[in-house]
Design a protein around this motif. Structure first.
Motif, PDB file in Angstrom:
ATOM      1  N   LEU A  28       0.823  -1.214   0.000  1.00 11.74           N
ATOM      2  CA  LEU A  28       0.000   0.000   0.000  1.00 11.74           C
ATOM      3  C   LEU A  28       0.856   1.263   0.000  1.00 11.74           C
ATOM      4  O   LEU A  28       0.558   2.228  -0.675  1.00 11.74           O
ATOM      5  N   LEU A  29       1.918   1.244   0.779  1.00 10.17           N
ATOM      6  CA  LEU A  29       2.756   2.428   0.904  1.00 10.17           C
ATOM      7  C   LEU A  29       3.740   2.581  -0.240  1.00 10.17           C
ATOM      8  O   LEU A  29       4.180   3.679  -0.520  1.00 10.17           O
ATOM      9  N   LEU A  37      -6.331   4.839   4.431  1.00 11.21           N
ATOM     10  CA  LEU A  37      -6.310   3.428   4.798  1.00 11.21           C
ATOM     11  C   LEU A  37      -7.697   2.824   4.972  1.00 11.21           C
ATOM     12  O   LEU A  37      -7.924   1.674   4.615  1.00 11.21           O
ATOM     13  N   ALA A  38      -8.626   3.576   5.515  1.00 16.01           N
ATOM     14  CA  ALA A  38      -9.974   3.045   5.737  1.00 16.01           C
ATOM     15  C   ALA A  38     -10.615   2.619   4.415  1.00 16.01           C
ATOM     16  O   ALA A  38     -11.419   1.681   4.389  1.00 16.01           O
ATOM     17  N   ASP A  45      -7.909  -6.714   7.783  1.00 14.61           N
ATOM     18  CA  ASP A  45      -6.713  -5.941   8.123  1.00 14.61           C
ATOM     19  C   ASP A  45      -7.047  -4.777   9.038  1.00 14.61           C
ATOM     20  O   ASP A  45      -6.261  -4.425   9.916  1.00 14.61           O
ATOM     21  N   GLN A  46      -8.202  -4.157   8.853  1.00 13.25           N
ATOM     22  CA  GLN A  46      -8.599  -3.042   9.708  1.00 13.25           C
ATOM     23  C   GLN A  46      -8.808  -3.495  11.151  1.00 13.25           C
ATOM     24  O   GLN A  46      -8.671  -2.696  12.077  1.00 13.25           O
ATOM     25  N   LEU A  80       0.298   6.174   9.847  1.00 15.66           N
ATOM     26  CA  LEU A  80      -0.976   6.545   9.219  1.00 15.66           C
ATOM     27  C   LEU A  80      -2.149   5.810   9.869  1.00 15.66           C
ATOM     28  O   LEU A  80      -3.216   6.403  10.066  1.00 15.66           O
ATOM     29  N   ALA A  81      -1.956   4.549  10.199  1.00 16.28           N
ATOM     30  CA  ALA A  81      -3.031   3.779  10.837  1.00 16.28           C
ATOM     31  C   ALA A  81      -3.418   4.416  12.165  1.00 16.28           C
ATOM     32  O   ALA A  81      -4.610   4.533  12.478  1.00 16.28           O
ATOM     33  N   GLU A  82      -2.426   4.846  12.945  1.00 16.32           N
ATOM     34  CA  GLU A  82      -2.731   5.506  14.220  1.00 16.32           C
ATOM     35  C   GLU A  82      -3.534   6.783  14.006  1.00 16.32           C
ATOM     36  O   GLU A  82      -4.413   7.103  14.802  1.00 16.32           O
TER      37      GLU A  82
END
Length: 132
Positions: A28-29, A37-38, A45-46, A80-82
């Motif tokens: 993804l990155l 990301l959502a 994965d989420q 980014l997830a955070e």
């Protein structure tokens, strides 16, 4: 009559690192520097928010399996997830901290551009060095 404790069944996955999943995060990155990301992550994965808070020792061991560039992509993903995904807050236990440490141990610390990217894309004040 006895009284016991009832433990509800857990449908969560065991808290362990899966390399195939990490490779999806890296992919993804590699294609986008700050994806939403959502919108891009599979539901499974989420729901892997436990990864961001696994013990640093596990991340230091896992980092041995990845190149410097791949570790940078994982750092980006977790930062980014955070910031973007609910329940992915890592705070002082964020996976970013041991991953960045693994790069320092390799004598490839984050450079100024990477540090600036982290500051621009994360509100976690502990990144990348942890609590000082």
């Amino acid at each position: 009559m006895t009284i016991g404790a009832w433990t509800p069944p857990s449908d969560k996955k065991p808290a362990k690192i899966e390399r195939e999943q990490l490779q999806r995060f890296i992919d993804l990155l590699e294609s986008n520097q700050a994806p939403a990301l959502a919108d891009l992550l599979a539901q499974e994965d989420q729901q892997s928010d436990f990864l961001v808070r696994l013990p640093g020792k596990e991340w230091l061991q896992e980092a041995d399996n990845w190149s410097d560039g791949e570790i940078w992509h994982l750092i980006q993903f977790f930062a980014l997830a955070e910031a973007q995904l609910p329940s992915w807050e890592g705070g002082a236990e964020s996976a970013v901290i041991p991953l960045a440490k693994s790069l320092r141990r390799r004598k490839s610390p984050l450079n100024k551009e990477q540090l600036m990217w982290l500051k621009q894309n994360s509100e976690n004040r502990f990144l990348p060095y942890g609590p000082l």
